[in-house]
Design an enzyme around this catalytic site. Structure first.
Site, PDB file in Angstrom:
ATOM      1  N   GLU A  81     -26.065  20.540  53.585  1.00 37.62           N
ATOM      2  CA  GLU A  81     -24.799  19.817  53.755  1.00 37.62           C
ATOM      3  C   GLU A  81     -24.541  19.484  55.227  1.00 37.62           C
ATOM      4  OE1 GLU A  81     -23.371  18.636  51.291  1.00 37.62           O
ATOM      5  OE2 GLU A  81     -23.971  19.868  49.588  1.00 37.62           O
ATOM      6  N   CYS A 144     -16.432  25.161  47.579  1.00 41.31           N
ATOM      7  CA  CYS A 144     -17.519  25.192  48.572  1.00 41.31           C
ATOM      8  C   CYS A 144     -17.181  24.363  49.805  1.00 41.31           C
ATOM      9  CB  CYS A 144     -18.830  24.697  47.959  1.00 41.31           C
ATOM     10  SG  CYS A 144     -19.556  25.891  46.830  1.00 41.31           S
ATOM     11  N   HIS A 168     -26.091  23.775  49.341  1.00 38.07           N
ATOM     12  CA  HIS A 168     -25.892  23.842  47.892  1.00 38.07           C
ATOM     13  C   HIS A 168     -27.250  24.015  47.211  1.00 38.07           C
ATOM     14  CE1 HIS A 168     -21.614  22.202  47.637  1.00 38.07           C
ATOM     15  NE2 HIS A 168     -21.645  23.173  46.750  1.00 38.07           N
TER      16      HIS A 168
HETATM   17  N1  PCA Z   1     -20.038  26.111  43.798  1.00 37.68           N
HETATM   18  C1  PCA Z   1     -18.712  25.515  43.774  1.00 37.68           C
HETATM   19  C2  PCA Z   1     -17.775  26.626  44.144  1.00 37.68           C
HETATM   20  C3  PCA Z   1     -18.564  27.883  44.088  1.00 37.68           C
HETATM   21  C4  PCA Z   1     -19.966  27.453  43.948  1.00 37.68           C
HETATM   22  O1  PCA Z   1     -20.946  28.194  43.956  1.00 37.68           O
HETATM   23  C5  PCA Z   1     -18.601  24.254  44.643  1.00 37.68           C
HETATM   24  O2  PCA Z   1     -19.597  23.547  44.793  1.00 37.68           O
HETATM   25  O3  PCA Z   1     -17.537  23.989  45.171  1.00 37.68           O
END
Ligand code: PCA
Length: 211
Positions: A81, A144, A168
């Protein structure tokens, strides 16, 4: 000894595991060498509490590097990200039943922060090891992104020496058994990938913008 903090989230949205915590937990106490130790911290999938837990972990550990992990079910590659945006619009309630819509993470913060991890060097290192990864320009508008923005806000205002950012991760294979045509990645591959990003982050400078 340099400390590296790896965070992962508790399960959410009815899942029984969260790939991000499976990976972070596997790296707890990973000893890269005599100079570096890794500590994993689970964060609640709750808007308010996740930032409090994160800040507490950083205050205690004083890490050189913070790599936050989150699950992005449906993606096929690791998402490095680039941008934390100051915007929340929860599509589902968090684990405490809160569902903030169309609001800000920090009412007086800038619209966005860049990750200050060496993302391009990490991407090259991952691809050299044949691990599928890409740069992502949006971490979404849920917990997140909120926690990623919180991290970068903390770095900007209190901990300028920390290199930090967010990745992610795809689902693990056992999470997609009843989800046809949904991509996943093996735990061992994800662990190696995060180890590569840790090593790169300790060695390389953050991405420099071309001016
Ligand atoms: N993914 C979610 C919140 C917690 C997670 O592991 C997100 O992408 O916001």
């Amino acid at each position: 000894m340099a400390k590296v903090l790896i965070t992962g989230f508790e399960p959410f949205a009815g899942e029984s595991i969260n790939t991000s915590w499976q990976v972070a937990n596997a790296l707890h106490h990973w000893q890269l060498d005599d100079e570096v130790s890794v500590v994993a911290q689970q964060l609640p999938c709750v808007f308010k509490q996740c930032l409090l837990s994160l800040e507490q972990a950083i205050n205690q550990l004083k890490p050189a590097v913070v790599i936050m992990l989150g699950q992005a079910g449906g993606c096929a590659q690791l998402q490095l990200e680039k941008i934390a945006s100051n915007y929340i619009d929860a599509h589902i309630a968090d684990n405490a039943g809160q569902q903030p819509r169309n609001s800000l993470t920090a009412s007086h913060g800038p619209a966005a922060y860049f990750s200050n991890l060496p993302l391009h060097a990490s991407l090259n290192a991952l691809q050299l090891q044949h691990i599928p990864a890409q740069l992502s320009l949006s971490a979404g508008s849920y917990v997140c992104n909120h926690s990623f923005y919180g991290l970068m806000h903390l770095i900007k205002n209190q901990y300028a020496s920390i290199k930090g950012g967010f990745i992610h991760l795809p689902y693990l294979p056992e999470q997609v058994i009843h989800k046809p045509n949904t991509p996943s990645m093996a735990l061992t591959t994800l662990i190696s990938a995060v180890q590569i990003v840790i090593e790169t982050s300790l060695q390389q400078r953050p991405d420099q913008l071309v001016t």
